[in-house]
Design a protein around this motif. Structure first.
Motif, PDB file in Angstrom:
ATOM      1  N   UNK A 135      -1.034   2.407 -14.036  1.00 29.18           N
ATOM      2  CA  UNK A 135       0.272   2.062 -13.497  1.00 29.18           C
ATOM      3  C   UNK A 135       0.203   2.264 -11.982  1.00 29.18           C
ATOM      4  N   UNK A 136       0.816   1.367 -11.217  1.00 27.42           N
ATOM      5  CA  UNK A 136       0.771   1.445  -9.764  1.00 27.42           C
ATOM      6  C   UNK A 136       1.081   2.866  -9.292  1.00 27.42           C
ATOM      7  N   UNK A 137       0.177   3.435  -8.507  1.00 27.51           N
ATOM      8  CA  UNK A 137       0.306   4.837  -8.107  1.00 27.51           C
ATOM      9  C   UNK A 137       1.581   5.095  -7.319  1.00 27.51           C
ATOM     10  N   UNK A 138       1.929   4.214  -6.389  1.00 27.33           N
ATOM     11  CA  UNK A 138       3.129   4.417  -5.590  1.00 27.33           C
ATOM     12  C   UNK A 138       4.391   4.303  -6.436  1.00 27.33           C
ATOM     13  N   UNK A 139       4.353   3.454  -7.461  1.00 21.25           N
ATOM     14  CA  UNK A 139       5.494   3.354  -8.383  1.00 21.25           C
ATOM     15  C   UNK A 139       5.682   4.669  -9.126  1.00 21.25           C
ATOM     16  N   UNK A 140       4.585   5.240  -9.590  1.00 22.53           N
ATOM     17  CA  UNK A 140       4.639   6.530 -10.292  1.00 22.53           C
ATOM     18  C   UNK A 140       5.187   7.616  -9.369  1.00 22.53           C
ATOM     19  N   UNK A 141       4.640   7.704  -8.164  1.00 23.42           N
ATOM     20  CA  UNK A 141       5.060   8.741  -7.225  1.00 23.42           C
ATOM     21  C   UNK A 141       6.527   8.594  -6.837  1.00 23.42           C
ATOM     22  N   UNK A 142       6.963   7.345  -6.599  1.00 22.46           N
ATOM     23  CA  UNK A 142       8.358   7.121  -6.215  1.00 22.46           C
ATOM     24  C   UNK A 142       9.309   7.505  -7.341  1.00 22.46           C
ATOM     25  N   UNK A 143       8.991   7.128  -8.569  1.00 25.44           N
ATOM     26  CA  UNK A 143       9.873   7.439  -9.692  1.00 25.44           C
ATOM     27  C   UNK A 143       9.969   8.939  -9.934  1.00 25.44           C
ATOM     28  N   UNK A 144       8.837   9.615  -9.879  1.00 25.71           N
ATOM     29  CA  UNK A 144       8.848  11.072 -10.059  1.00 25.71           C
ATOM     30  C   UNK A 144       9.628  11.737  -8.934  1.00 25.71           C
ATOM     31  N   UNK A 217       6.692   1.466  -2.841  1.00 25.41           N
ATOM     32  CA  UNK A 217       6.299   1.431  -1.427  1.00 25.41           C
ATOM     33  C   UNK A 217       5.926   2.814  -0.896  1.00 25.41           C
ATOM     34  N   UNK A 218       6.251   3.861  -1.642  1.00 27.43           N
ATOM     35  CA  UNK A 218       6.041   5.229  -1.176  1.00 27.43           C
ATOM     36  C   UNK A 218       7.246   5.805  -0.463  1.00 27.43           C
ATOM     37  N   UNK A 219       8.305   4.998  -0.299  1.00 29.53           N
ATOM     38  CA  UNK A 219       9.482   5.456   0.448  1.00 29.53           C
ATOM     39  C   UNK A 219      10.145   6.647  -0.238  1.00 29.53           C
ATOM     40  N   UNK A 220      10.389   6.572  -1.543  1.00 24.13           N
ATOM     41  CA  UNK A 220      11.113   7.635  -2.241  1.00 24.13           C
ATOM     42  C   UNK A 220      10.267   8.908  -2.336  1.00 24.13           C
ATOM     43  N   UNK A 270       7.218   5.898   6.303  1.00 28.39           N
ATOM     44  CA  UNK A 270       7.105   4.882   7.349  1.00 28.39           C
ATOM     45  C   UNK A 270       5.720   4.258   7.466  1.00 28.39           C
ATOM     46  N   UNK A 271       4.742   4.829   6.770  1.00 31.02           N
ATOM     47  CA  UNK A 271       3.405   4.251   6.835  1.00 31.02           C
ATOM     48  C   UNK A 271       2.757   4.080   5.486  1.00 31.02           C
ATOM     49  N   UNK A 272       3.569   4.223   4.423  1.00 33.65           N
ATOM     50  CA  UNK A 272       3.027   4.132   3.076  1.00 33.65           C
ATOM     51  C   UNK A 272       2.379   2.800   2.761  1.00 33.65           C
ATOM     52  N   UNK A 273       2.847   1.728   3.400  1.00 33.87           N
ATOM     53  CA  UNK A 273       2.294   0.406   3.115  1.00 33.87           C
ATOM     54  C   UNK A 273       0.820   0.327   3.500  1.00 33.87           C
ATOM     55  N   UNK A 274       0.404   1.147   4.467  1.00 33.60           N
ATOM     56  CA  UNK A 274      -0.999   1.130   4.880  1.00 33.60           C
ATOM     57  C   UNK A 274      -1.908   1.652   3.774  1.00 33.60           C
ATOM     58  N   UNK A 275      -1.331   2.508   2.904  1.00 32.96           N
ATOM     59  CA  UNK A 275      -2.147   3.093   1.835  1.00 32.96           C
ATOM     60  C   UNK A 275      -1.806   2.516   0.474  1.00 32.96           C
ATOM     61  N   UNK A 276      -0.957   1.497   0.440  1.00 32.61           N
ATOM     62  CA  UNK A 276      -0.485   0.969  -0.837  1.00 32.61           C
ATOM     63  C   UNK A 276      -1.629   0.495  -1.733  1.00 32.61           C
ATOM     64  N   UNK A 277      -2.722   0.046  -1.119  1.00 28.43           N
ATOM     65  CA  UNK A 277      -3.859  -0.427  -1.896  1.00 28.43           C
ATOM     66  C   UNK A 277      -4.426   0.670  -2.819  1.00 28.43           C
ATOM     67  N   UNK A 278      -4.161   1.966  -2.484  1.00 29.39           N
ATOM     68  CA  UNK A 278      -4.642   3.056  -3.325  1.00 29.39           C
ATOM     69  C   UNK A 278      -3.982   3.019  -4.695  1.00 29.39           C
TER      70      UNK A 278
END
Length: 281
Positions: A135-144, A217-220, A270-278
């Motif tokens: 599952x997309x890592x940033x999606x997991x992190x944002x939801x948690x 996106x890593x925002x949350x 503010x810079x999560x998009x740079x690491x979104x590929x992770x």
């Protein structure tokens, strides 16, 4: 100073007993906090149409990660001179038991959990969950992250019920006298944090409702880290030191450990998009 003007605080440690077995308020607060986060994330997964099979193992990963991280964090960050000096103490660090003076072992539960360690443990657990489920890592992190403040709130209420992590002596009219500790009126630092974390949850929920598309996106994740640990940094000024070695430091251990989390949080916002590929699927 009129001590009658303050709040006398000495609640029982146990919510109830069943025979010789007791359920502590602290454990109950932990459980309530974890269950609230469970239901919040379950709802988020449903709204985002993430399959149930990916949600089912998430709670186990989070529970183990938070508990292991919080325990190891306390032992390593706050009491390394005790837990890392002998094998019996290492065993006490890993298992909820304590060796008595006569050499016997007694079940005592985990006495000492650190929120910074719990956060690190959670992050490691979520990465392992991502590696397992894809599952997309940033999606997991944002939801948690949206749900996490609910757990943090109830953990601090548990600390309040335990009369631990107390504040400095003060004369503010809402001061608590922790009778289990001493007779001095002190800042209820645990209550400050519990209220702040509840507010942070509603802030995160508001932003989610306004812009759910930002999940992933890593925002949350960044918002949660930034708000929680920025507040944690400043609230430490009202709290007593937890270990003697902190007395000689310009900042206490809680503040020192909060700084990197705030920096990471701002970067993710503010810079999560740079690491979104992770976290790519």
């Amino acid at each position: 100073m009129n001590l009658l003007n303050y709040i006398l605080w000495n609640p029982p440690l146990y919510l109830f007993h069943i025979g010789g077995f007791g359920i502590r308020w602290y454990s109950t607060c932990w459980l309530i906090g974890l269950l609230l986060a469970y239901f919040v994330v379950k709802r988020l997964y449903k709204e985002q149409k993430i399959e149930d099979k990916y949600f089912d193992p998430l709670f186990i990963y989070c529970f183990v990660g938070i508990l292991a991280g919080a325990r190891l964090g306390h032992c390593i960050f706050y009491q390394p001179d005790y837990f890392l000096t002998s094998w019996p103490h290492v065993i006490e660090m890993l298992l909820p038991i304590h060796q008595t003076i006569d050499g016997a072992w007694k079940f005592v539960g985990y006495e000492g959990l650190a929120s910074h360690g719990g956060t690190i443990g959670l992050m490691i657990a979520l990465y392992l969950y991502y590696r397992k489920t894809k599952v997309n890592l940033w999606t997991v992190l944002d939801n948690i992250a949206i749900a996490t403040p609910t757990t943090a709130c109830f953990i601090r209420l548990g600390n309040l019920m335990n009369s631990e992590i107390i504040g400095k002596v003060t004369d503010v009219p809402w001061a608590f006298i922790f009778e289990r500790v001493d007779g001095a009126p002190r800042h209820p630092g645990q209550l400050y944090e519990a209220i702040a974390y509840a507010i942070i949850f509603f802030i995160g929920w508001y932003f989610y409702r306004k812009s759910a598309k930002k999940v992933g996106s890593g925002f949350f994740f960044g918002l949660c880290l930034t708000l929680i640990f920025a507040f944690r940094f400043f609230v430490e000024f009202t709290k007593d030191i937890q270990e003697p070695f902190e007395a000689g430091l310009p900042l206490d251990m809680g503040q020192i450990l909060s700084v990197p989390f705030v920096i990471l949080g701002l970067f993710c916002m503010f810079g999560g998009k740079w690491m979104k590929k992770l976290g790519a699927d």
